[in-house]
Design an enzyme around this catalytic site. Structure first.
Site, PDB file in Angstrom:
ATOM      1  N   LYS A 113       1.179  -1.504   0.072  1.00 40.56           N
ATOM      2  CA  LYS A 113       0.011  -0.540   0.211  1.00 40.56           C
ATOM      3  C   LYS A 113       1.067   0.892  -0.321  1.00 40.56           C
ATOM      4  O   LYS A 113       1.909   1.646   0.898  1.00 40.56           O
ATOM      5  CB  LYS A 113      -1.368   0.484   0.732  1.00 40.56           C
ATOM      6  CG  LYS A 113      -2.216  -1.200   1.036  1.00 40.56           C
ATOM      7  CD  LYS A 113      -2.709  -0.593   2.397  1.00 40.56           C
ATOM      8  CE  LYS A 113      -3.878   0.002   2.803  1.00 40.56           C
ATOM      9  NZ  LYS A 113      -4.654  -0.215   4.016  1.00 40.56           N
TER      10      LYS A 113
HETATM   11  C1  E4P Z   1      -8.445  -0.322   3.978  1.00 40.57           C
HETATM   12  O1  E4P Z   1      -7.472  -0.600   3.185  1.00 40.57           O
HETATM   13  C2  E4P Z   1      -8.755   1.298   4.839  1.00 40.57           C
HETATM   14  O2  E4P Z   1      -6.850   1.569   5.280  1.00 40.57           O
HETATM   15  C3  E4P Z   1      -8.753   1.298   5.881  1.00 40.57           C
HETATM   16  O3  E4P Z   1     -10.804   1.106   5.071  1.00 40.57           O
HETATM   17  C4  E4P Z   1      -9.591   2.647   6.445  1.00 40.57           C
HETATM   18  O4  E4P Z   1     -10.615   2.358   7.052  1.00 40.57           O
HETATM   19  P1  E4P Z   1     -11.891   4.027   8.377  1.00 40.57           P
HETATM   20  O5  E4P Z   1     -11.481   5.010   6.935  1.00 40.57           O
HETATM   21  O6  E4P Z   1     -12.807   2.995   8.710  1.00 40.57           O
HETATM   22  O7  E4P Z   1     -10.273   4.044   8.997  1.00 40.57           O
END
Ligand code: E4P
Length: 287
Positions: A113
């Site tokens: 990521k």
């Molecule tokens: C996943 O890849 C994301 O980092 C995650 O869904 C973020 O979620 P949030 O906005 O609830 O922290």
């Protein structure tokens, strides 16, 4: 078991392997898992150490992150596991690539990521050329989606995910789901090499609406996957009506997919805030 008419891949959004086991137990399948620094910081084992007053070195945090990913890999051996680099707004392309190279050695089925910053996009381009798979995260705009597409031209489907964050846009009064729809429309003009991964799913309704849109991938917290299981892994029809309540729709922008990447507007306050939050959550762990 996976419903035959399911078009979307289902990922778990969690930094806790105990939840991976649970999700597989009730769903009977799992296509992948996403992690991020905040989710790893919330891991109960790590939290237990912190509540005993223990702080870790950044090397120890990294070793812990690796052990979590290796444990997930045993259960999600064929799927995709997203591992996020540690980056703030000013992290250079070189620093991002250095971390990506190290993390990619942890398991054979990683998507690394990377943030949608200028450095993150340059890293995306170079890492894809080296054969890496990437998940471009903290996407809040159609311009950012255009840039991710453009910087990954020539890549194979499956190697590039784009993660638009629904819930965090909702938190600001904007309909996050409308961003997903707009990006799908923009990407329908392209060759389909970037897969849309709906992230920041906060409600069961978000989840159903994404299934109805047939997004490529959804990542959802355990409690939402559990709700889906309790409802017999239902799949809504394309006519599913999403109640956006008082959220305002994000207007469609007819973004071109073949601009030079420096001509895309990468700035978004929520991307900046997201980077700050990941960094501060990470820092709570480090001595
Ligand atoms: C996943 O890849 C994301 O980092 C995650 O869904 C973020 O979620 P949030 O906005 O609830 O922290």
């Amino acid at each position: 078991m996976r419903p035959q008419n399911l078009k979307t891949k289902i990922f778990l959004d969690s930094g806790n392997p105990v939840e991976t086991r649970e999700a597989i137990k009730f769903l009977g399948f799992l296509d992948g898992q996403t992690t991020n620094p905040s989710l790893i910081a919330k891991n109960p084992e790590l939290q237990a150490k912190i509540s005993r007053g223990q702080k870790l070195s950044s090397e120890e945090v990294k070793t812990f992150y690796r052990s979590v990913i290796e444990e997930i890999k045993v259960m999600v051996s064929d799927g995709s596991i997203s591992i996020e680099v540690y980056a703030d707004k000013n992290t250079s392309k070189e620093k991002i690539i250095e971390q990506a190279r190290e993390m990619n050695k942890w398991i054979p089925n990683a998507h690394i990521k990377l943030p949608i910053t200028e450095a993150g996009l340059l890293a995306e381009h170079d890492l894809l050329k080296e054969g890496f798979r990437v998940n471009m995260t903290l996407c809040f705009s159609q311009e950012q989606a255009g840039a991710v597409y453009n910087m990954s031209l020539g890549s194979k489907k499956g190697n590039v995910f784009l993660s638009p964050f629904i819930g965090r846009l909702d938190d600001k009064g904007q309909n996050g789901l409308s961003l997903i729809e707009n990006i799908q429309k923009i990407y329908s003009k392209g060759d389909g090499h970037v897969e849309v991964l709906a992230a920041s799913i906060r409600s069961y309704e978000h989840f159903l609406a994404c299934l109805a849109l047939e997004v490529d991938i959804i990542t959802a917290p355990l409690k939402i996957l559990e709700e889906w299981w309790k409802r017999d892994l239902e799949i809504p029809s394309k006519d599913f009506v999403y109640n956006k309540k008082d959220l305002s729709n994000i207007p469609f922008e007819d973004i071109s997919l073949d601009k030079n990447f420096i001509n895309y507007n990468l700035q978004h306050d929520l991307t900046d805030a997201g980077l700050d939050k990941f960094v501060s959550d990470w820092k709570t762990l480090i001595a």
